[in-house]
Enzyme design. Structure first.
Site, PDB file in Angstrom:
ATOM      1  N   ASP A  93       0.837  -1.344  -0.060  1.00  0.00           N
ATOM      2  CA  ASP A  93       0.162   0.057   0.000  1.00  0.00           C
ATOM      3  C   ASP A  93       0.898   1.310   0.141  1.00  0.00           C
ATOM      4  OD1 ASP A  93      -2.568   1.484  -0.018  1.00  0.00           O
ATOM      5  OD2 ASP A  93      -3.410   0.163   1.669  1.00  0.00           O
ATOM      6  N   ASP A 143     -11.319   2.152  -3.058  1.00  0.00           N
ATOM      7  CA  ASP A 143     -11.742   0.925  -2.225  1.00  0.00           C
ATOM      8  C   ASP A 143     -13.254   0.604  -2.706  1.00  0.00           C
ATOM      9  OD1 ASP A 143      -9.087   1.293  -1.372  1.00  0.00           O
ATOM     10  OD2 ASP A 143      -9.991   1.065   0.636  1.00  0.00           O
TER      11      ASP A 143
END
Ligand SMILES: *[C@@H]1O[C@H](CO)[C@@H](O)[C@H](O)[C@H]1NC(C)=O
Ligand SMILES: *[C@@H]1O[C@H](CO)[C@@H](O)[C@H](O)[C@H]1NC(C)=O
Length: 424
Positions: free
Chosen positions: A167, A224
């Site tokens: 990430d 997301d």
């Protein structure tokens, strides 16, 4: 890359699937030759760490062991779901004070990561893990890789990790631009091949996908995902608006990642579940489920294990498809797949979407009729058509000048394979 020209006989909306794809070089670790398939907890289980109150939902070794067992016993592994990937919230807050190694949260992973990895491998599955390129992980619980690339890559290799999701939180832009390639190099130098999933483009205004594809096996390009039709559709729109760029750089070993499959949770209807699966297959997206495998309803499990649809997703040509027609009411998405006949004509997977935009009764089934040649299905030998969601349902032969008509449920999809007829 050679310049791209549009063949004049194709509709303008259709952009050529160029042979240029062959000249793009990706990350050469030999992995992810088809989009990775597996399971990740994040959308469903988030960062639940209180195992005393939420023993079934907390991010812990028992969740991953239970899921490993279910991947096998419920038949998911047999159709290709093999990567069991830990997302954020697995770490202790601090590194080991002496070795500086990352530590799994002691109370939730009492047996340690090497043991969990072994448990997963013994079931024939592969083991994935989450990390962050910057100072902290996104949920701010654990340390990021900053300053420890080589050590962390080696730690993962020592644990038998097969897949790393890196990430990009708590890092500067230039740190990410240097960090993603550098962490990839660190993984490579361990000698253990690990699929490399980068969140790099998600954090960039104008991602350089050519560069990203040289360093990563897959990359998150959109927000997301959440458990709703709205979110699935928003992700589809994100892809559609950027599809020329996105599809140009994907192929074997390098894939666009629109985030997880949310099938099997709470908010997706049966039709929207089919929709996500069909579009994720057309665009050659990784099929990473996020759900509780113990409570997935049988009809959704059947969708997730549909071998015909998975075969489209995993097609060996590795050519990501795109949306070729769009209106307020319908979209048509299409992907070139095998077999290819002696004249070089491809077969196609075609998804027809009912967007539900009608003035009277927006949420009613609707019929679309299109000429196949208009979609670029121009093989004069014709196509043999099968319903991918019901392989015993054959629709017979179609020629390019035929119209194809299909009735689609609202916020749903019909999905067909048009297999090109060989030249006799
Ligand atoms: C490391 O990179 C080289 C060059 O791209 C490649 O040939 C090799 O297979 C890679 N090794 C691993 C372990 O990924
Ligand atoms: C699949 O198609 C066959 C043949 O048209 C039909 O009899 C059957 O009911 C269909 N099954 C499903 C689940 O729709």
């Amino acid at each position: 890359m050679p310049s791209r020209e549009r063949p004049s006989h194709l509709l303008l909306l259709l952009i050529c699937y160029c042979s240029a794809l062959r000249y793009i070089h990706g990350l050469e670790n030999g992995l992810a030759q088809t989009p990775p398939m597996g399971w990740m907890p994040y959308e469903r289980f988030q960062c639940t760490i209180d195992c005393a109150r939420f023993p079934r939902d907390c991010i812990s070794e028992s969740l991953f062991k239970r899921t490993a067992d279910l991947l096998v016993s419920e038949g998911y592994a047999a159709v290709g779901f093999q990567y069991l990937i830990i997302d954020d919230c697995w770490m202790e807050t601090l590194r080991d004070s002496i070795t500086q190694r990352l530590l799994p949260a002691r109370e939730r992973f009492p047996s340690g990561m090497a043991d969990l990895s072994d448990y997963i491998h013994r079931r024939g599955l592969k083991f994935g893990i989450y990390h962050d390129v910057g100072e902290k992980t996104c949920m701010f619980l654990g340390p990021g890789a900053r300053g420890h690339f080589q050590l962390d890559a080696q730690t993962f290799a020592d644990w038998g990790v097969d897949y790393v999701k890196l990430d990009g939180c708590y890092a500067t832009e230039s740190e990410r631009d240097r960090g993603y390639p550098a962490f990839g190099k660190a993984m490579n130098s361990t000698g253990r091949t690990m699929v490399y999933s980068c969140s790099w483009p998600f954090y960039k205004e104008k991602p350089d996908y050519r560069l990203i594809a040289q360093h990563c096996n897959l990359w998150r390009f959109a927000e997301d995902i959440t458990d709703s039709y709205t979110s699935v559709f928003k992700t589809m729109e994100h892809y559609r608006r950027n599809q020329q760029l996105l599809s140009a750089h994907a192929g074997p070993g390098r894939w666009n990642d629109p985030d997880m499959l949310v099938l099997g949770n709470f908010r997706l209807s049966y039709d929207a579940s089919r929709l996500q699966l069909a579009i994720w297959s057309v665009i050659a997206a990784p099929l990473i489920m996020t759900n509780d495998l113990e409570t997935v309803r049988p009809e959704i499990r059947e969708l997730l294990q549909n071998r015909e649809v998975i075969a489209i997703n995993q097609d060996l040509l590795g050519m990501p498809g795109r949306c070729v027609l769009t209106s307020k009411y319908f979209q048509v998405w299409l992907r070139r797949v095998t077999p290819v006949n002696d004249l070089g004509k491809h077969s196609f997977a075609v998804a027809f979407v009912n967007l539900g935009g009608f003035d009277h009764c927006p949420l009613c089934p609707r019929t679309i009729e299109v000429g196949l040649e208009r979609l670029g299905l121009d093989s004069l030998t014709g196509y043999y058509v099968v319903d991918l969601f019901n392989s015993s349902r054959s629709l017979g032969m179609f020629k390019p000048y035929d119209a194809f008509s299909t009735r689609i449920n609202p916020e749903g999809v019909t999905f067909y394979k048009f297999t090109v007829v060989p030249v006799y």
